[in-house]
Motif scaffolding. Structure first.
Motif, PDB file in Angstrom:
ATOM      1  N   ALA A  75       2.658   7.198  -4.022  1.00 35.12           N
ATOM      2  CA  ALA A  75       2.052   5.715  -3.674  1.00 35.12           C
ATOM      3  C   ALA A  75       2.021   6.025  -1.324  1.00 35.12           C
ATOM      4  CB  ALA A  75       3.432   5.264  -4.119  1.00 35.12           C
ATOM      5  N   ARG A  76       3.221   6.492  -1.147  1.00 34.11           N
ATOM      6  CA  ARG A  76       2.954   6.046  -0.049  1.00 34.11           C
ATOM      7  C   ARG A  76       1.696   6.440   0.515  1.00 34.11           C
ATOM      8  NH1 ARG A  76       3.503   3.301   4.135  1.00 34.11           N
ATOM      9  NH2 ARG A  76       4.169   4.930   6.710  1.00 34.11           N
ATOM     10  N   LEU A  77       1.558   7.597   0.498  1.00 32.31           N
ATOM     11  CA  LEU A  77      -0.500   8.008   1.061  1.00 32.31           C
ATOM     12  C   LEU A  77      -1.043   7.199   0.905  1.00 32.31           C
ATOM     13  CD1 LEU A  77      -0.204  11.599   0.260  1.00 32.31           C
ATOM     14  CD2 LEU A  77       0.207  10.699   2.226  1.00 32.31           C
ATOM     15  N   LEU A  78      -1.376   6.205  -0.976  1.00 35.83           N
ATOM     16  CA  LEU A  78      -1.778   5.153  -0.549  1.00 35.83           C
ATOM     17  C   LEU A  78      -1.919   3.953   0.009  1.00 35.83           C
ATOM     18  CD1 LEU A  78      -4.273   4.865  -2.344  1.00 35.83           C
ATOM     19  CD2 LEU A  78      -2.755   3.518  -4.098  1.00 35.83           C
ATOM     20  N   GLU A  79      -0.414   3.586   0.279  1.00 38.30           N
ATOM     21  CA  GLU A  79      -0.385   2.318   1.422  1.00 38.30           C
ATOM     22  C   GLU A  79      -0.853   2.854   2.267  1.00 38.30           C
ATOM     23  OE1 GLU A  79       3.946   0.365   2.614  1.00 38.30           O
ATOM     24  OE2 GLU A  79       3.410   1.353   0.993  1.00 38.30           O
ATOM     25  N   MET A  80      -0.651   4.000   2.774  1.00 41.64           N
ATOM     26  CA  MET A  80      -0.870   4.326   4.307  1.00 41.64           C
ATOM     27  C   MET A  80      -2.248   4.127   4.993  1.00 41.64           C
ATOM     28  SD  MET A  80       1.780   7.312   5.945  1.00 41.64           S
ATOM     29  CE  MET A  80       1.168   7.247   6.751  1.00 41.64           C
ATOM     30  N   MET A  81      -3.195   4.571   3.435  1.00 42.54           N
ATOM     31  CA  MET A  81      -4.727   4.492   3.482  1.00 42.54           C
ATOM     32  C   MET A  81      -5.401   3.101   3.640  1.00 42.54           C
ATOM     33  SD  MET A  81      -7.434   6.567   1.208  1.00 42.54           S
ATOM     34  CE  MET A  81      -7.708   5.470   0.532  1.00 42.54           C
ATOM     35  N   THR A  82      -4.336   2.814   2.733  1.00 44.74           N
ATOM     36  CA  THR A  82      -4.247   0.955   2.207  1.00 44.74           C
ATOM     37  C   THR A  82      -5.034   0.144   3.605  1.00 44.74           C
ATOM     38  OG1 THR A  82      -2.804   0.210   1.401  1.00 44.74           O
ATOM     39  CG2 THR A  82      -5.151   1.310   0.038  1.00 44.74           C
ATOM     40  N   THR A  83      -3.674   0.880   4.264  1.00 45.58           N
ATOM     41  CA  THR A  83      -3.874   0.109   5.177  1.00 45.58           C
ATOM     42  C   THR A  83      -4.150   0.484   7.447  1.00 45.58           C
ATOM     43  OG1 THR A  83      -1.344   1.157   6.398  1.00 45.58           O
ATOM     44  CG2 THR A  83      -0.952  -0.681   4.922  1.00 45.58           C
ATOM     45  N   GLY A  84      -5.089   1.782   6.667  1.00 45.59           N
ATOM     46  CA  GLY A  84      -5.341   2.069   7.650  1.00 45.59           C
ATOM     47  C   GLY A  84      -5.032   2.760   8.645  1.00 45.59           C
ATOM     48  N   GLN A  85      -3.460   3.490   7.906  1.00 45.79           N
ATOM     49  CA  GLN A  85      -2.905   4.543   8.985  1.00 45.79           C
ATOM     50  C   GLN A  85      -3.561   5.915   8.892  1.00 45.79           C
ATOM     51  OE1 GLN A  85       1.315   3.938   7.010  1.00 45.79           O
ATOM     52  NE2 GLN A  85       1.980   1.383   8.964  1.00 45.79           N
TER      53      GLN A  85
END
Length: 106
Positions: A75-85
């Protein structure tokens, strides 16, 4: 710095399969929303599990803790991808079994 024009080419680079910026925005927003909901539900489930564990004074099996760690990591990886990190390539590398196992063991 010159920013890229918001056009169909940029949309396709930002979100695979996007035909225009409106689609890319909606798709990324949908993914981000889903990731936030999933993270909230996981945190809620974890909290309930710990509360029930306290009530019944039991130990949570290691396998359950590891699985929860895997889910939170994803979930954290997906969040990082969606925020462009991170980008998709970085997501794939960080999603390898070795990386997930290292996170869970830490």
């Amino acid at each position: 710095w010159d920013l890229a024009q918001e056009d169909d080419e940029l949309a396709a680079r930002l979100y695979e399969g996007a035909s225009d910026m409106a689609f890319a925005r909606e798709a990324m927003l949908g993914e981000a929303k889903a990731a936030r909901i999933e993270a909230f539900e996981k945190q809620l489930n974890e909290s309930i599990g710990y509360a029930l564990g306290d009530i019944f004074n039991t130990t949570i099996p290691r396998r359950m803790v590891e699985e929860n760690g895997r889910q939170l990591y994803g979930a954290r990886l997906l969040e990082m991808m969606t925020t462009g990190q991170i980008n998709r390539e970085m997501l794939e590398r960080l999603s390898s079994e070795q990386m997930v196992s290292q996170y869970v063991q830490a």
